[in-house]
Motif scaffolding. Structure first.
Motif, mmCIF file in Angstrom:
data_model
loop_
_atom_site.group_PDB
_atom_site.id
_atom_site.type_symbol
_atom_site.label_atom_id
_atom_site.label_comp_id
_atom_site.label_asym_id
_atom_site.label_seq_id
_atom_site.Cartn_x
_atom_site.Cartn_y
_atom_site.Cartn_z
ATOM 1 N N GLY A 29 0.807 -1.211 0.000
ATOM 2 C CA GLY A 29 0.000 0.000 0.000
ATOM 3 C C GLY A 29 0.840 1.260 0.000
ATOM 4 N N ILE A 30 0.199 2.348 -0.399
ATOM 5 C CA ILE A 30 0.769 3.682 -0.269
ATOM 6 C C ILE A 30 -0.018 4.320 0.867
ATOM 7 C CG2 ILE A 30 1.227 5.896 -1.382
ATOM 8 C CD1 ILE A 30 0.824 4.430 -4.094
ATOM 9 N N GLY A 31 0.693 4.954 1.801
ATOM 10 C CA GLY A 31 -0.018 5.496 2.945
ATOM 11 C C GLY A 31 0.572 6.768 3.488
ATOM 12 N N CYS A 32 -0.210 7.375 4.393
ATOM 13 C CA CYS A 32 0.192 8.605 5.072
ATOM 14 C C CYS A 32 -0.717 8.780 6.281
ATOM 15 C CB CYS A 32 0.073 9.810 4.134
ATOM 16 S SG CYS A 32 -1.626 10.229 3.674
ATOM 17 N N ASP A 33 -0.488 9.841 7.009
ATOM 18 C CA ASP A 33 -1.339 10.227 8.136
ATOM 19 C C ASP A 33 -2.718 10.590 7.580
ATOM 20 O OD1 ASP A 33 -2.719 11.743 10.055
ATOM 21 O OD2 ASP A 33 -1.007 13.005 10.546
ATOM 22 N N ALA A 34 -3.733 9.877 8.035
ATOM 23 C CA ALA A 34 -5.092 10.087 7.520
ATOM 24 C C ALA A 34 -5.704 11.413 7.955
ATOM 25 C CB ALA A 34 -5.998 8.932 7.956
ATOM 26 N N THR A 35 -5.011 12.155 8.813
ATOM 27 C CA THR A 35 -5.541 13.454 9.230
ATOM 28 C C THR A 35 -4.846 14.608 8.511
ATOM 29 O OG1 THR A 35 -3.999 13.739 11.102
ATOM 30 C CG2 THR A 35 -6.049 12.515 11.536
ATOM 31 N N ASN A 36 -3.917 14.305 7.605
ATOM 32 C CA ASN A 36 -3.127 15.329 6.923
ATOM 33 C C ASN A 36 -3.571 15.480 5.459
ATOM 34 O OD1 ASN A 36 -1.108 16.694 5.449
ATOM 35 N ND2 ASN A 36 0.477 16.059 6.871
ATOM 36 N N PRO A 37 -4.388 16.511 5.150
ATOM 37 C CA PRO A 37 -4.909 16.653 3.786
ATOM 38 C C PRO A 37 -3.829 16.842 2.722
ATOM 39 C CG PRO A 37 -5.725 18.442 5.199
ATOM 40 C CD PRO A 37 -4.896 17.546 6.057
#
Length: 188
Positions: A29-37
């Motif tokens: 997967g590709i991911g990041c902080d879900a709260t950072n638009p």
């Protein structure tokens, strides 16, 4: 490679607004902080994907789920408890996440994970982790690390150095549950 070192490296990138390429309990997967638009926008750009095509969030427990959803249908807990395979639930009215990962119908897909890397990374982040398959939108989902296109590998800020030889499982089942008790299977 040491899992704790990889968690540390990924966390450092994510907290600075970066995006990572990482193994999940299903596919890469590709991911990041879900709260950072801004970080979420980087993933849409890398995948060449319309922002109307929402992405899912991985979560590591009830506390995280309740932070994002005030109302959770009872059947959601039953599905999570009894599913033998990874299952993504699409639930109504998310909050406390980046607006650009919420679908146009005000829903968000979530999946509880037990996979040690993802679980411990979220424990450190104390936030949900965006998860979308490691491919350009419309291309096939890679079954292993070596099938991931160089464009994706070069486009992320960090590649987690774990499970590069593992063949991925199949993508999760997706079930949409509405607060008024409607159930719809989107992907088996």
């Amino acid at each position: 490679m040491d899992i704790n070192q990889e968690i540390h490296n990924a966390f450092e990138v994510i907290k600075e607004g970066g995006i990572i390429l990482y193994p999940t309990d299903t596919v890469w997967g590709i991911g990041c902080d879900a709260t950072n638009p801004e970080a979420v926008a980087k993933i849409y750009k890398l995948k060449q994907r319309a922002e109307t095509q929402s992405m899912i969030c991985l979560m590591n427990g009830e506390k995280m789920i309740y932070n994002v959803f005030k109302e959770i249908p009872e059947v959601a807990w039953q599905i999570m408890d009894f599913s033998e395979n990874p299952t993504t639930l699409v639930l109504d009215k998310p909050r406390n996440v980046a607006p650009n990962i919420i679908a146009p119908d005000n829903t968000l897909g979530i999946r509880l994970v037990k996979e040690p890397f993802c679980f411990k990374l979220m424990e450190r982040m104390k936030k949900p982790l965006v998860s979308t398959s490691a491919n350009i939108s419309g291309q096939p989902t890679p079954k292993s690390f070596k099938e991931i296109s160089p464009e994706i590998i070069k486009g992320v800020d960090y590649v987690v150095n774990l499970h590069h030889d593992k063949i991925a499982g199949k993508p999760s089942t997706i079930i949409k549950l509405t607060n008024d008790s409607q159930v719809k299977v989107i992907r088996k």
